[in-house]
Design an enzyme around this catalytic site. Structure first.
Site, PDB file in Angstrom:
ATOM      1  N   CYS A 107      47.928  43.747  34.461  1.00  0.00           N
ATOM      2  CA  CYS A 107      46.744  43.622  35.327  1.00  0.00           C
ATOM      3  C   CYS A 107      46.884  44.420  36.631  1.00  0.00           C
ATOM      4  O   CYS A 107      45.929  45.063  37.076  1.00  0.00           O
ATOM      5  CB  CYS A 107      46.419  42.162  35.615  1.00  0.00           C
ATOM      6  SG  CYS A 107      47.812  41.137  36.116  1.00  0.00           S
ATOM      7  N   ASP A 142      37.815  41.878  37.483  1.00  0.00           N
ATOM      8  CA  ASP A 142      38.936  41.248  36.795  1.00  0.00           C
ATOM      9  C   ASP A 142      39.526  42.186  35.741  1.00  0.00           C
ATOM     10  O   ASP A 142      38.865  42.509  34.754  1.00  0.00           O
ATOM     11  CB  ASP A 142      38.431  39.955  36.140  1.00  0.00           C
ATOM     12  CG  ASP A 142      39.554  39.081  35.642  1.00  0.00           C
ATOM     13  OD1 ASP A 142      40.664  39.591  35.427  1.00  0.00           O
ATOM     14  OD2 ASP A 142      39.312  37.867  35.464  1.00  0.00           O
ATOM     15  N   HIS A 169      41.742  41.518  33.551  1.00  0.00           N
ATOM     16  CA  HIS A 169      42.220  40.805  32.360  1.00  0.00           C
ATOM     17  C   HIS A 169      41.231  40.861  31.192  1.00  0.00           C
ATOM     18  O   HIS A 169      41.520  40.336  30.125  1.00  0.00           O
ATOM     19  CB  HIS A 169      42.514  39.345  32.717  1.00  0.00           C
ATOM     20  CG  HIS A 169      43.476  39.189  33.857  1.00  0.00           C
ATOM     21  ND1 HIS A 169      43.064  39.033  35.163  1.00  0.00           N
ATOM     22  CD2 HIS A 169      44.819  39.210  33.890  1.00  0.00           C
ATOM     23  CE1 HIS A 169      44.128  38.929  35.945  1.00  0.00           C
ATOM     24  NE2 HIS A 169      45.207  39.038  35.209  1.00  0.00           N
TER      25      HIS A 169
END
Length: 239
Positions: free
Chosen positions: A64, A189, A191
């Site tokens: 990440c 994000d 992820h």
């Protein structure tokens, strides 16, 4: 190598550019919005790594911060502060080992997490970009620093990397109510593992969040008792 060699060239066509544009408001009453200034690209899990690659690269569970760094580098490239091509995970690791004092045994070719300091080291060496760092002893302290983060977006306008616990996020803006101290955070994000389609991504993976919003792990975005370190890249002052 397994972590992607990468080469030169421009950004691939699949990358989404500035996916926060057109989002609905945060819902915070009386807030003032401060946002990233200029375009950037959205990097996340399972995309190719490096420039010129088309094969998916599996960094699910550990990559990440690398993806957040790639997004930050894209901002400097699209603002024409640099022509630095998008690095692969391996190239990022090799730079940290060769030039930034990291130990090769624990990093090079390994599925090793990076922290906000690592991103700062890379940006300084590879792009000549200085970074400020904000350390928060708990998730509540991140929210308490909303005024400082708003000032960053107003004065610098660069994407910010947030690292805490097992997760890293890219911060694109804040909506801050000065009177109540309440804030919302525009989170990108890394992820996400799906296709690069806005309908799949917004508002869950790129959207306005509160400090108590739920992550993909079922935890709060900014948890009480968790240490958070933020990397705030500075615009080059000579340009």
């Amino acid at each position: 190598n397994g972590l992607g060699g990468g080469g030169g060239g421009g950004a691939p066509a699949y990358l989404l550019r500035s996916p926060h544009e057109g989002l609905a408001p945060s819902g915070l009453a009386g807030g003032v919005i401060s946002l990233v200034q200029g375009e950037y690209e959205y990097y996340h899990y399972l995309q190719p790594t490096g420039t010129g690659r088309t094969d998916k690269y599996d960094d699910n569970g550990w990559g990440c911060a690398y993806r957040s760094l790639q997004s930050i580098i894209s901002w400097f490239r699209l603002q024409r502060y640099t022509s630095h091509p998008n690095p692969s995970h391996y190239q990022i690791q090799k730079t940290l080992v060769d030039h930034c004092g990291q130990e090769a045994d624990g990093l090079l070719g390994k599925r090793t997490w990076l922290g906000s300091q690592d991103l700062g080291f890379y940006l300084e060496h590879a792009l000549g970009v200085q970074c400020r760092f904000l350390s928060c002893a708990s998730g509540h302290d991140v929210a308490a620093n909303a005024r400082q983060l708003a000032h960053h977006f107003e004065s610098q306008g660069t994407p910010v990397m947030i690292g805490g616990g097992e997760l890293a996020f890219t911060l694109l803006g804040v909506d801050f109510n000065e009177r109540t101290g309440e804030a919302r955070f525009l989170i990108m994000d890394p992820h996400y593992v799906g296709p690069d389609e806005l309908s799949q991504i917004r508002p869950k993976w790129v959207g306005w969040k509160s400090q108590d919003s739920t992550t993909h792990l079922g935890t709060k975005l900014f948890q009480q008792g968790e240490l958070y370190n933020l990397c705030l890249p500075q615009r080059p002052s000579c340009v």
